[in-house]
Design a protein around this motif. Sequence first.
Motif, PDB file in Angstrom:
ATOM      1  N   LYS A 120      20.695  18.365  20.684  1.00 37.10           N
ATOM      2  CA  LYS A 120      21.792  17.733  19.953  1.00 37.10           C
ATOM      3  C   LYS A 120      22.858  18.785  19.630  1.00 37.10           C
ATOM      4  O   LYS A 120      22.540  19.933  19.370  1.00 37.10           O
ATOM      5  N   PRO A 121      24.137  18.417  19.636  1.00 38.24           N
ATOM      6  CA  PRO A 121      25.193  19.378  19.322  1.00 38.24           C
ATOM      7  C   PRO A 121      25.137  19.820  17.853  1.00 38.24           C
ATOM      8  O   PRO A 121      24.653  19.100  16.990  1.00 38.24           O
ATOM      9  N   ALA A 122      25.654  21.002  17.600  1.00 38.52           N
ATOM     10  CA  ALA A 122      25.588  21.604  16.261  1.00 38.52           C
ATOM     11  C   ALA A 122      26.329  20.774  15.209  1.00 38.52           C
ATOM     12  O   ALA A 122      25.949  20.790  14.034  1.00 38.52           O
ATOM     13  N   PHE A 123      27.351  20.016  15.586  1.00 35.69           N
ATOM     14  CA  PHE A 123      28.093  19.255  14.578  1.00 35.69           C
ATOM     15  C   PHE A 123      27.279  18.094  14.012  1.00 35.69           C
ATOM     16  O   PHE A 123      27.660  17.491  13.014  1.00 35.69           O
ATOM     17  N   LEU A 124      26.119  17.784  14.616  1.00 36.35           N
ATOM     18  CA  LEU A 124      25.249  16.735  14.081  1.00 36.35           C
ATOM     19  C   LEU A 124      24.227  17.282  13.085  1.00 36.35           C
ATOM     20  O   LEU A 124      23.414  16.530  12.555  1.00 36.35           O
ATOM     21  N   ALA A 125      24.264  18.586  12.809  1.00 34.83           N
ATOM     22  CA  ALA A 125      23.311  19.198  11.878  1.00 34.83           C
ATOM     23  C   ALA A 125      23.326  18.550  10.491  1.00 34.83           C
ATOM     24  O   ALA A 125      22.267  18.404   9.891  1.00 34.83           O
ATOM     25  N   PRO A 126      24.480  18.125   9.957  1.00 35.83           N
ATOM     26  CA  PRO A 126      24.433  17.448   8.653  1.00 35.83           C
ATOM     27  C   PRO A 126      23.619  16.149   8.680  1.00 35.83           C
ATOM     28  O   PRO A 126      23.065  15.748   7.660  1.00 35.83           O
TER      29      PRO A 126
END
Length: 77
Positions: A59-65
């Motif tokens: 998964k891309p890092a911007f989905l970490a939240p």
Amino acid sequence: MVGVGDPSQPPPYNVDKAKPNNRYRFYGQDTWKIRPRLTFNYGLAWEFESNLFNEDLTKPAFLAPLYGSDLKPHQIQ
């Protein structure tokens, strides 16, 4: 098919794993002539694709939240 744009975009990622796709489709149809001027046509289809989802991609890092720190790919059961 008709399309606009460069078909090589986005560039291939894990193309060895993502490219093989087994597609099975079954279709049956029949026609029922009810009266000389009234015909009923019907059909039923079922389709299966073995590699439809990108379950091997991280998964891309911007989905970490949303996902937290676990951005590993997950297997669809």
